[in-house]
Design a protein around this motif. Structure first.
Motif, short mmCIF file in Angstrom:
data_model
loop_
_atom_site.label_atom_id
_atom_site.label_comp_id
_atom_site.label_asym_id
_atom_site.label_seq_id
_atom_site.Cartn_x
_atom_site.Cartn_y
_atom_site.Cartn_z
N VAL A 41 -43.42 -5.93 -0.14
CA VAL A 41 -42.20 -5.66 -0.30
C VAL A 41 -40.89 -6.38 0.71
O VAL A 41 -42.39 -6.62 1.99
CB VAL A 41 -41.70 -4.26 0.00
N TYR A 44 -39.02 -4.05 5.98
CA TYR A 44 -37.82 -2.58 6.74
C TYR A 44 -38.30 -2.62 8.03
O TYR A 44 -38.79 -2.52 9.01
CB TYR A 44 -38.43 -1.37 5.25
N LEU A 62 -38.40 2.97 -0.04
CA LEU A 62 -37.33 1.64 -0.54
C LEU A 62 -36.35 1.98 -1.40
O LEU A 62 -36.34 2.58 -1.90
CB LEU A 62 -38.23 0.77 0.07
N PRO A 63 -35.04 1.06 -1.23
CA PRO A 63 -34.96 0.60 -0.75
C PRO A 63 -34.09 0.80 0.46
O PRO A 63 -33.50 -0.24 0.58
CB PRO A 63 -34.34 -0.77 -2.12
N HIS A 66 -34.35 -0.50 4.06
CA HIS A 66 -35.02 -2.16 4.78
C HIS A 66 -34.01 -2.91 5.93
O HIS A 66 -32.93 -2.36 6.02
CB HIS A 66 -34.09 -3.19 3.06
N ARG A 75 -28.45 -4.07 4.65
CA ARG A 75 -29.06 -3.92 3.88
C ARG A 75 -29.70 -5.28 2.98
O ARG A 75 -29.18 -5.33 2.37
CB ARG A 75 -29.01 -2.64 2.67
N THR A 77 -32.00 -6.44 0.75
CA THR A 77 -32.02 -5.92 -0.33
C THR A 77 -33.01 -7.50 -1.27
O THR A 77 -33.07 -8.71 -0.62
CB THR A 77 -31.85 -5.39 -1.83
#
Ligand code: FAD
Ligand code: NDP
Length: 426
Positions: A41, A44, A62-63, A66, A75, A77
Motif C-alpha cells: 500500500v 501511511y 486505510l485509506p 495514509h 491524504r 491516496t
C-alpha cells in the motif's frame, strides 16, 4: 531491462509520503519521481498501527490514515500519486543497490536507475531469535512494524478475548500495545529487563506514574528479567512464557517489542554508517552526494546538541524528508537541517510529549498524583529537555519553544518551584 527516474525514494513509509508531498509542492514534473516499497500500500502514518488500528470499536483502517493526515496535510491516496505523475512501485523489495552506477535491482530482477536517491528504508523489528530465544514463528506470537503485523495482531486479539497476553519489552511498542490489549479485554503481563518502563526516556518517578496507571487498568508488571523460552503445544501455539527466573506465565498470545534495527544492509560498504544508520550531513546528504537518507535510517547532526543522532520517531521522519526534498529542489535556498527532537505517546486517557534531550539533572514539577506533571532536564547549566503529561496544545508548544531556546538555568530550586510557569514565561 529497466526504468529510469530523476528521483527515486527507496522505502514507502512515513518519510516517503512526506517527501512525495514536498516534491509536488515544489513542482516536481510528472514522471520524474518514483517510490519503491516492499509494502503493498502507499505510505501511511505508521503510528496509527499501535493506536487507532487496534481499537475494538470503529478502528482506523486505510485509506483513512495514509500520509500526510498525521500533520493535518493532504491524504495521499493511490489516486493522488497517479494525478501527480508519481510512479508507485509497491509490493516490491529492492534486493541490491549499486551506488556507483546509480541503480537499484528489485526482487523481480528489474533495474531502476536514478539521478538522486532518497533512502527511506526505516527499520525492522528485532526478533527474539537475535537474543537466542526461539518461537517467533508461532502463530500466536506477533511483532508490530507494518500493516501486515497489525492485521495479525487484530486477528489474535479477536481470538483471545478474555484471555491472557504476555507483552515482551517495556518500550514504546510494549506500552502502547499493552494499553490496546486491555481495551480489547485481554489480561496483560508486561515483561522487560529494566527496573521500570520506558527506561531510555522516563525517570523512575515518571515511569512509576504510568506503571501505577497501567496497574489500575489491570496490567501486571514483571520487571528486571527476560524470557528464556516459550512452552509450545503440538499445534505450534505458545501456551506459556518461561522467564529466566523460572516463572511460568500462561499466554494465549504474545506481543514482542524489543527494539528495532535500521534497514541499512543494502548500503553497507558503499555509504558511511554511524549510530547504526546512514550518516548524513546537515543537508541530509550521505557520503555520496547523489544519495540522501531520511527518517529512522538516517544519522544526522542535531545542531542544537552538536551531535550526530539517529531518531526513531515520526516527527523526525516527516521533517527530515521534507528538508531533504527542499535541499534537492532548491539547493541554494535550503539551509542546514535544524531539528528539535520530539517524541510523544497517547494511551488510555494519557498523553505526553517530550522535546529535546534527556541528559543531565532532572527537575520534576506538577502534580504526580493528578493528571498534569512534567520534568525538565538541565545539562551544563542549560535547559535541554522538557516532558509534559496532560498538557494543552499551547502548553506543549510552550515547552517546545523553551527547549529550543536552551535558556541558562542559574537556580535549579527556582526552576522546580516555577514548574510549567518557567516555560510559560519565556
Ligand atoms: P518506515 O515508516 O518504517 O518506512 C520504511 C519503508 O521502507 C517501509 O515501507 C518498508 O517496507 C520499506 N523498505 C525497507 N526496505 C526496503 C527495501 N529493501 N525495498 C523496498 N522497500 C523497503 N513515532 C512517534 O513519534 N510517535 C508514535 O506514536 C509512533 N508510533 C509508532 C507505532 C508503531 C506501531 C511503529 C512501528 C512506529 C511508531 N512510531 C511512532 C515510529 C515512526 O512510525 C517511525 O519513526 C517512522 O515510521 C519512520 O519513518 P520511515 O519512513 O523512516 O520508516
Ligand atoms: P524500544 O527501543 O522503545 O523498546 C524496546 C524494549 O524492549 C526496551 O524496554 C528494551 O530494553 C526491551 N528489550 C530489549 N531486549 C529485550 C529482551 N531480550 N527481552 C525483553 N525485553 C527486551 O523499542 P520498541 O520495540 O518498543 O519500539 C520499536 C520502534 O517503534 C521504536 O523505534 C519506537 O520509537 C517506535 N515506536 C514509537 C512509538 C512512539 O513514539 N509513540 C510508538 C510505537 C513504536 P533495553 O532498553 O534494556 O534494551
Amino acid at each position: 531491462m529497466g526504468r529510469a527516474f530523476v528521483y527515486v525514494i527507496l522505502g514507502g513509509g512515513v518519510a516517503a509520503g512526506y517527501a512525495a508531498l514536498e516534491f509536488t509542492k515544489r513542482g516536481v514534473p510528472h514522471g520524474e519521481l518514483c517510490i519503491i516499497s516492499e509494502e503493498p500500500v502507499p505510505p501511511y502514518e505508521r503510528p496509527a498501527l499501535s493506536k487507532g488500528f487496534l481499537l475494538p470499536e470503529e478502528p482506523a483502517r486505510l485509506p483513512s490514515f495514509h500520509t500526510c493526515v498525521g500533520a493535518n496535510e493532504e491524504r495521499l491516496t493511490p489516486k493522488w500519486y497517479k494525478e501527480h505523475g508519481i510512479e508507485l512501485v509497491l509490493g516490491t523489495q529492492v534486493k541490491s543497490a549499486d551506488i556507483r552506477r546509480k541503480t537499484l535491482i528489485t526482487a523481480s530482477g528489474e533495474t531502476i536507475s536514478y539521478k538522486i536517491l532518497i533512502i527511506a528504508t526505516g527499520a525492522r523489528a528485532l526478533k527474539l531469535e537475535e537474543f537466542g530465544v526461539k518461537g517467533s514463528d508461532a502463530e500466536n506470537v506477533c511483532y508490530l512494524r507494518n500493516l501486515s503485523d497489525a492485521t495479525t495482531l487484530v486477528g489474535l486479539m479477536k481470538s483471545c478475548s478474555g484471555g491472557n497476553a504476555v507483552v515482551i519489552g517495556g518500550g514504546y511498542i510494549g506500552m502502547e500495545c499493552a494499553a490496546s490489549l486491555v481495551i480489547n479485554k485481554i489480561s496483560v503481563t508486561m515483561v522487560f529487563p529494566e527496573a521500570h518502563c520506558m527506561a531510555r526516556l522516563f525517570t523512575p518517578k515518571i515511569a512509576n506514574y504510568y506503571e501505577e496507571y497501567y496497574k489500575s487498568k489491570g496490567v501486571n508488571f514483571v520487571k528486571g528479567t527476560v524470557l528464556s523460552s516459550f512452552e509450545i503445544d503440538t499445534d505450534g501455539k505458545v501456551t506459556a512464557v518461561i522467564l529466566k527466573d523460572g516463572t511460568h506465565l500462561p499466554a494465549d498470545m504474545v506481543v514482542v517489542g524489543i527494539g528495532i534495527r535500521p534497514n541499512t544492509s543494502l548500503f553497507e560498504g558503499q555509504l558511511t554508517l554511524e549510530k547504526g544508520g546512514i550518516k548524513v550531513n546537515g543537508k541530509l546528504q550521505s557520503s555520496n552526494s547523489s544519495v540522501y537518507a531520511v527518517g529512522d535510517v538516517a544519522a544526522f547532526p542535531v545542531k542544537l546538541f552538536g551531535e550526530i543522532r539517529r531518531l526513531e520517531h515520526v516527527d523526525s521522519a516527516r521533517k527530515s524528508a521534507r528538508h531533504a526534498v527542499a535541499v534537492i529542489m532548491e539547493p541554494v535556498k535550503a539551509g542546514e537541517y535544524d531539528y528539535l527532537p520530539f517524541f510523544y505517546s497517547r494511551v488510555f486517557a494519557l498523553s505526553w510529549q517530550f522535546y529535546g534531550d534527556n541528559a543531565g539533572e532532572v527537575i520534576h514539577f506538577g502534580d504526580f498524583s493528578g493528571s498534569t506533571f512534567g520534568a525538565y532536564w538541565v545539562h551544563k547549566g542549560h535547559l535541554v529537555g522538557s516532558f509534559l503529561e496532560g498538557g494543552t496544545k499551547e502548553e506543549y508548544e510552550t515547552i517546545a519553544k523553551a527547549t529550543r531556546l536552551k535558556p541558562a538555568i542559574e537556580d535549579i530550586a527556582e526552576l522546580e518551584r516555577r514548574g510549567l510557569g518557567f516555560a510559560l514565561a519565556i
